[in-house]
Structure formats: structure tokens, C-alpha cells
Scaffold this motif. Structure first.
Motif, PDB file in Angstrom:
ATOM      1  N   ALA A   1       0.829  -1.205   0.000  1.00 49.69           N
ATOM      2  CA  ALA A   1       0.000   0.000   0.000  1.00 49.69           C
ATOM      3  C   ALA A   1       0.861   1.251   0.000  1.00 49.69           C
ATOM      4  CB  ALA A   1      -0.935  -0.006   1.215  1.00 49.69           C
TER       5      ALA A   1
ATOM      6  N   TRP B   1     -15.491  -8.100   0.742  1.00 49.92           N
ATOM      7  CA  TRP B   1     -15.875  -7.083  -0.243  1.00 49.92           C
ATOM      8  C   TRP B   1     -15.715  -7.633  -1.658  1.00 49.92           C
ATOM      9  CZ3 TRP B   1     -18.383  -2.782  -1.194  1.00 49.92           C
ATOM     10  CH2 TRP B   1     -18.090  -2.069  -2.346  1.00 49.92           C
ATOM     11  N   SER B   2     -14.629  -8.380  -1.898  1.00 50.33           N
ATOM     12  CA  SER B   2     -14.401  -8.962  -3.225  1.00 50.33           C
ATOM     13  C   SER B   2     -15.505  -9.954  -3.587  1.00 50.33           C
ATOM     14  CB  SER B   2     -13.044  -9.670  -3.272  1.00 50.33           C
ATOM     15  OG  SER B   2     -11.998  -8.777  -2.981  1.00 50.33           O
TER      16      SER B   2
ATOM     17  N   GLY C   1      -5.747  -6.169  -1.187  1.00 52.96           N
ATOM     18  CA  GLY C   1      -5.956  -5.447   0.058  1.00 52.96           C
ATOM     19  C   GLY C   1      -5.140  -4.172   0.138  1.00 52.96           C
TER      20      GLY C   1
ATOM     21  N   ALA D   1      -6.941  -1.306  -1.179  1.00 55.11           N
ATOM     22  CA  ALA D   1      -7.929  -0.786  -0.232  1.00 55.11           C
ATOM     23  C   ALA D   1      -7.246   0.113   0.805  1.00 55.11           C
ATOM     24  CB  ALA D   1      -8.661  -1.932   0.451  1.00 55.11           C
TER      25      ALA D   1
ATOM     26  N   THR E   1     -11.438  -7.339   3.180  1.00 54.37           N
ATOM     27  CA  THR E   1     -11.195  -7.151   1.753  1.00 54.37           C
ATOM     28  C   THR E   1     -11.723  -8.338   0.954  1.00 54.37           C
ATOM     29  OG1 THR E   1      -9.189  -5.898   2.277  1.00 54.37           O
ATOM     30  CG2 THR E   1      -9.442  -6.655   0.021  1.00 54.37           C
TER      31      THR E   1
ATOM     32  N   VAL F   1      -7.947  -1.729   7.722  1.00 54.68           N
ATOM     33  CA  VAL F   1      -8.251  -2.605   6.585  1.00 54.68           C
ATOM     34  C   VAL F   1      -7.773  -4.000   6.958  1.00 54.68           C
ATOM     35  CG1 VAL F   1      -7.878  -3.092   4.141  1.00 54.68           C
ATOM     36  CG2 VAL F   1      -7.943  -0.719   4.933  1.00 54.68           C
TER      37      VAL F   1
ATOM     38  N   GLY G   1      -6.323   3.444  -0.806  1.00 54.03           N
ATOM     39  CA  GLY G   1      -7.504   4.295  -0.919  1.00 54.03           C
ATOM     40  C   GLY G   1      -7.912   4.872   0.414  1.00 54.03           C
ATOM     41  N   GLY G   2      -7.807   4.076   1.481  1.00 58.78           N
ATOM     42  CA  GLY G   2      -8.129   4.570   2.806  1.00 58.78           C
ATOM     43  C   GLY G   2      -7.201   5.686   3.248  1.00 58.78           C
TER      44      GLY G   2
END
Length: 405
Positions: free
Chosen positions: A22, A213-214, A179, A182, A210, A205, A185-186
Motif C-alpha cells: 500500500a 468485499w471482493s 488489500g 484498499a 477485503t 483494513v 484508498g483509505g
């Protein structure tokens, strides 16, 4: 490429892929990322010699590069008071603190939210976890093949109704990399919120979240119907003959997703050399095709098994319905859409050895982000300490006492 994260400082205390990938994305987009590594061994990912059936090259550790490109490395003993003070000094100058340490470890190391916030009340604190911070397993570790793949229902979803072993994830760090998007983005959302309100938030997260959500569509259907959603198996008959996979003569597969079967039936019949089937009353329109789907599927199966995948690439080039060859990842890397869009980027190690990595999937102003190589172990340690005001004598003393590498 517009470096939308330029001027943002990220402090990372994390290992492996889920969280580091990330902050690597933010580095691609212009952020300054300082990676804190274990003072002796570094990030555990550096020592990973193989994954699945593949060995990691000694020339370029591409798995480490994927998750750590563009960062600066400082090897620091966080168990020492002096090392912790250095971390706090870095936190005071950072916008984001990101970690995947378990809650118990964070408390033991004194790097939990209140510890970091004591030195920077506005800092955004980011936690990546296996199953989330709350609940009975909130302080248990995980990996993507567990929290994302097995626990979130993805492995069973891929398995379908077929008996036998559960398939493994399709590649190393699969759920970790999803993930990581995500988390990225957070972090960007939290930065926007702080810009508007001045308030630094805590971002959470998890791999399980994750994964759920997927599987969001399947999850909603399962909860609504009260039974697990089961994907059709490879041998199942589909309601729509133009939605599914067909085997070619050389054992490859073609994937079709033509939701409007009546619209594309005639042109597909022409492409596969069965023009007479377009006039067959069994396939006169969408409803007829659906009512006679077994006959339509058998017709298509026989046709596609007559030619190789390369022959079908040529014959289907003019077919306007949505379709694709089922490619392996090496083919996807060489796909004619990959290079023009910059989806794979070339880097060089400190020694000049070239290698390729997947580019950040989000582009700004029509240009892909060009990633830089990952740091060597403690490559930037002296410069980072000097930036905190340490002179050479003080840095040497820290090295001799094992506080830094």
C-alpha cells in the motif's frame, strides 16, 4: 504523471506484502516513504527464497520489489529506548503511520495509536490486520491465503460444487495486493478528510474484510437466500450459451460474456464457420437460444474444438461481442494492451540489473506511474538520521550499540 502524493510523508513499520504494498503505491504516486526494518534481519520478505513452485532470483528479489519500490530504508531497533525515540522523531514529521503489527505487539513496542499520536496529534494511523481489530481473533495474525482466500469464502467459491481439494490462490500475495489497494484508498481518503477538517483518523483494513468485499455479490445473495452461493463448474450447462468458456483443439480456453445472446448469435455463427445456425429456428432470438441452450452449447463446443487458440484469435478478431482468450500471467504481461497502457514497468536494481513489475493500477492525467527500485537494507539510514539532526559521531555511536544497522 501527476504526482498526487507529492509532499506526503509516510512512516512504515510493516513486513511482507499486505501493508508494504500500500505504501509502495503511494511512493509510486510521489509520496516519501520511510521503511523501518528490523535492525538485524530487515523485512522478513528479504529472506524469502521461494514461493509455491517458483524460486526467487538472487539477482533481483522481485517479490520484495513489488511491495517496496520507491521507499527509503532505515534499520532500527524498536525494542531500545533510543530506537523508539528516533521513530517518534520521524512520526512527528510524518503525515501517515502505517503498520501491520498485531495489537499486542504494538502495545509492547509502544507504537500504538496513543503512543504515536503523543508525538503528532494530526498523524493518520493505519492498521492492516488479518481479521480486523475487534472480535475474538482481533489479535491473531494471518496471511492472504487464510484471511482473504480461505476464510472469506474465495477458495470455496473457486472450487465450486466440484469435489476435491480447494484450489490455492493463483499467485503469491494475491489477496495482499488487492488489500493494499484498499489501504492506499483509505490513506488517501484520510488525507482528504484531514485537509478539510484538520482531524487525523485511524484507518483499518483487514484481509478478511477485503475478501468479503471482493465476494460482495455472492455474499449478498447467500445472506438473502440463506444458502451458500455456488459458482457453476466447468462441466455445468449455462443458461446463456454465450456466457462461459470453450475448449480449443490445443487444450486452451476461450471465454465469452455476451449477455445479449440474440444480438451476437448470428455474427458468432459466421465467425465459427456455422452460418446456417443463424437461421435455425431454435436460435431465432434471445429467448429461443436460452430455451435451447443445450443444443447451442453443444454446437459451439464442437466448433471451438476444431481449431487452435491462435487460429481462433485470428478468426474472432472481427467479432464484436465481448470475449477473451484465457491467458496465463506471462501472456497477460505481453498482452497488446499491456505495454501501450504502461501496465508493466521496467526498473533497475542498484547494481543495474533490469527487472519488470506491475504498475500501480490507478493512473493520473493519462500517464502510468514509473516506480523506482526498492531500497537495499538500511540504504538510507545515515541520511535519514542526519535529517533528524544527528551528527556523524552520534550516528557512529548508534551503530556501535546496535540501535541502527
Amino acid at each position: 504523471m501527476t504526482a498526487v502524493m507529492q509532499g506526503v510523508r509516510v512512516l512504515e513499520v510493516a513486513e511482507h506484502t499486505f501493508v508494504p504494498a500500500a505504501s509502495a503505491l503511494l511512493a509510486d504516486w510521489g509520496a516519501e516513504v520511510v521503511k523501518i526494518e528490523h535492525v538485524e534481519r530487515g523485512d522478513a520478505m528479504r529472506g524469502l527464497a521461494s514461493t509455491g513452485t517458483a524460486s526467487v532470483s538472487s539477482d533481483v528479489h522481485v517479490l520484495f520489489e513489488h511491495s517496496n519500490r520507491g521507499k527509503r530504508s532505515l534499520a532500527l531497533d524498536l525494542a531500545s529506548p533510543e530506537g523508539l525515540d528516533i521513530l517518534y522523531a520521524l512520526a512527528a514529521k510524518s503525515d501517515i503511520f502505517v503498520t501491520n503489527k498485531l495489537a499486542g505487539v504494538r502495545r509492547k513496542l509502544k507504537i500504538d495509536v496513543e503512543d504515536i499520536r503523543a508525538h503528532n496529534p494530526r498523524i493518520i494511523y493505519v492498521r492492516g490486520s488479518g481479521q480486523g481489530e475487534r472480535g475474538p481473533d482481533g489479535d491473531r495474525g494471518s496471511y492472504d491465503m487464510l484471511g482473504f482466500w480461505a476464510r472469506a469464502g474465495i477458495g470455496a467459491g473457486v472450487q465450486g460444487a466440484e469435489p476435491g481439494p480447494v484450489p490455492s490462490p493463483p499467485g503469491p500475495g494475491f489477496g495482499d495486493s488487492i488489500g493494499a489497494m484498499a489501504i492506499a484508498g483509505g490513506m488517501m481518503g484520510a488525507l482528504f478528510h484531514r485537509e478539510r477538517t484538520g482531524e487525523g483518523t485511524v484507518v483499518d483494513v483487514s484481509l478478511l474484510g477485503t475478501g468479503l468485499w471482493s465476494m460482495g455479490h455472492a455474499l449478498a445473495l447467500s445472506l438473502q437466500l440463506g444458502v451458500p452461493f455456488t459458482a457453476p463448474s466447468a462441466s455445468s450447462l449455462w443458461a446463456n450459451p454465450l456466457v462461459g468458456n470453450y475448449r480449443t483443439r490445443d487444450g486452451r480456453w476461450l471465454a465469452f460474456c455476451c449477455l445479449q445472446a440474440g444480438r451476437y448469435w448470428a455474427s458468432l455463427c459466421e465467425a465459427i464457420g456455422r452460418p446456417g445456425a443463424a437461421a435455425d429456428p431454435r436460435f431465432a432470438d434471445h429467448h429461443s437460444i436460452m430455451a435451447n441452450n443445450e443444443d447451442a452449447i453443444e454446437l459451439l463446443r464442437e466448433a471451438f474444438e476444431e481449431r487452435t487458440v491462435d487460429e481462433w484469435r485470428a478468426r474472432l478478431e472481427g467479432f464484436t461481442g465481448p470475449w477473451s482468450v484465457v491467458q496465463n500471467i506471462a501472456e497477460a504481461g505481453a498482452d497488446p494492451q499491456t505495454a501501450p497502457n504502461g501496465y508493466v514497468q521496467t526498473c533497475r536494481t542498484a547494481a543495474g540489473v533490469p527487472f519488470q513489475v506491475a504498475a500501480a493500477p490507478v493512473q493520473f492525467d493519462g500517464e502510468p506511474a514509473a516506480p523506482e527500485r526498492a531500497p537495499e537494507f538500511n540504504e538510507h539510514g545515515d541520511a535519514i538520521l542526519a535529517g533528524l539532526g544527528f551528527g556523524w559521531d552520534a550516528i557512529t555511536d548508534l551503530k556501535l550499540r546496535g540501535i541502527v544497522a
